[in-house]
Write an enzyme that holds these catalytic residues in place. Structure first.
Site, PDB file in Angstrom:
ATOM      1  N   LEU A   1      19.939  45.146   3.465  1.00 43.77           N
ATOM      2  CA  LEU A   1      20.805  44.437   2.462  1.00 43.77           C
ATOM      3  C   LEU A   1      21.406  43.184   2.873  1.00 43.77           C
ATOM      4  O   LEU A   1      22.630  42.406   2.944  1.00 43.77           O
ATOM      5  CB  LEU A   1      22.145  45.104   2.081  1.00 43.77           C
TER       6      LEU A   1
ATOM      7  N   HIS B   1      13.779  47.019  -4.962  1.00 43.41           N
ATOM      8  CA  HIS B   1      15.157  46.828  -5.651  1.00 43.41           C
ATOM      9  C   HIS B   1      15.394  47.663  -6.871  1.00 43.41           C
ATOM     10  O   HIS B   1      14.551  47.963  -7.486  1.00 43.41           O
ATOM     11  CB  HIS B   1      15.044  45.244  -6.341  1.00 43.41           C
TER      12      HIS B   1
ATOM     13  N   ASP C   1      15.036  38.007  -5.006  1.00 43.32           N
ATOM     14  CA  ASP C   1      14.565  38.892  -5.882  1.00 43.32           C
ATOM     15  C   ASP C   1      13.515  38.326  -6.662  1.00 43.32           C
ATOM     16  O   ASP C   1      13.418  38.640  -8.002  1.00 43.32           O
ATOM     17  CB  ASP C   1      15.652  39.302  -6.533  1.00 43.32           C
TER      18      ASP C   1
ATOM     19  N   GLU D   1      12.345  55.439  -7.092  1.00 41.93           N
ATOM     20  CA  GLU D   1      12.154  54.649  -5.688  1.00 41.93           C
ATOM     21  C   GLU D   1      11.223  55.382  -4.896  1.00 41.93           C
ATOM     22  O   GLU D   1      10.091  54.727  -4.377  1.00 41.93           O
ATOM     23  CB  GLU D   1      13.249  53.972  -5.273  1.00 41.93           C
TER      24      GLU D   1
ATOM     25  N   GLY E   1      18.527  55.224   4.442  1.00 45.11           N
ATOM     26  CA  GLY E   1      16.966  55.044   4.583  1.00 45.11           C
ATOM     27  C   GLY E   1      16.274  56.029   4.039  1.00 45.11           C
ATOM     28  O   GLY E   1      15.159  56.382   4.456  1.00 45.11           O
ATOM     29  N   SER E   2      16.541  56.362   2.921  1.00 39.95           N
ATOM     30  CA  SER E   2      15.957  57.484   2.042  1.00 39.95           C
ATOM     31  C   SER E   2      14.376  56.743   1.686  1.00 39.95           C
ATOM     32  O   SER E   2      13.558  57.710   1.630  1.00 39.95           O
ATOM     33  CB  SER E   2      16.667  57.937   1.091  1.00 39.95           C
ATOM     34  N   ASN E   3      14.331  55.745   1.495  1.00 35.45           N
ATOM     35  CA  ASN E   3      13.055  55.097   1.177  1.00 35.45           C
ATOM     36  C   ASN E   3      12.185  54.998   2.364  1.00 35.45           C
ATOM     37  O   ASN E   3      10.922  55.054   2.411  1.00 35.45           O
ATOM     38  CB  ASN E   3      13.189  53.436   0.559  1.00 35.45           C
TER      39      ASN E   3
END
Ligand code: GAR
Length: 195
Positions: free
Chosen positions: A90, A109, A150, A179, A12-14
């Site tokens: 994912l 992505h 995608d 990102e 969950g860093s984004n």
């Protein structure tokens, strides 16, 4: 304020980068829910720590794919979600949900799409493929989600070099830092354009 749901599967860093950017830049948005296909993960822990509602929703909890899609839709509608941000989620979003939120579902992505996207291309596999190909550039892409994995319209991209001696891990770390700048910038651009 736009009501956002963030979908995650892992660290969950984004999600964290988005959360902090919304506060620091005073963006007209609020993350009202963190949905995960896993009952426990870094993203869920972070959401709980910051008082964001969490929801564990996984296809395995349902008898059929349609039931799963219906449940996801009703959870989103109950909370009047305007936009869905996939941040290391994912799993594929059910087509019924994509149809109900056209150009309202956004994904990040870890490659320069259309290269190194598509089925089976996620997480570390992307970086392994980039290194194996001998490319000297990689990066990240924020794009709309449509029925084709995608392949939705690209909103923003940023690139990083692939350096000699890179391993999938060192490249992944460089792309991830990219990102964390790209996703908040793309969100800001999207919110500017929203009616
Ligand atoms: C990120 O690199 C993201 O781009 C990737 O998973 C990682 C999640 O990290 N997503 C995909 O591969 C989607 N196909 P995070 O949980 O720390 O944000």
């Amino acid at each position: 304020k736009k009501r956002l749901a963030v979908f995650c599967s892992g660290t969950g860093s984004n999600f964290k980068a988005l959360f902090h950017a919304i506060i620091e830049r005073e963006l007209p948005a609020e993350i009202v829910m963190c949905l995960s296909n896993r009952s426990q993960c870094g993203a869920i822990d972070f959401a709980k720590e910051y008082g964001i509602e969490t929801l564990h929703l996984s296809e395995s909890q349902f008898g059929s794919h349609d039931d799963f899609a219906r449940a996801m839709l009703s959870e989103l509608r109950d909370r009047q979600i305007d936009m869905i941000l996939l941040a290391g989620y994912l799993r594929k979003i059910p087509d019924a949900v994509i149809a109900a939120y056209p150009e309202k579902i956004v994904n990040i992505h870890p490659s320069l799409l259309p290269q190194f996207g598509g089925h089976g291309m996620y997480g570390m596999r992307v970086h392994e493929a980039v290194i194996a190909s001998g490319e000297t550039r990689s990066g990240a892409t924020v794009h709309f989600v449509n029925e084709e994995y995608d392949k939705g319209r690209i909103i923003m991209q940023n690139h990083v070099p692939v350096l000699p001696g890179d391993t999938p891990k060192t490249l992944a770390e460089r792309v991830l830092r990219c990102e964390h700048r790209l996703y908040p910038a793309a969100l800001e651009k999207l919110l500017d354009k929203q009616p």
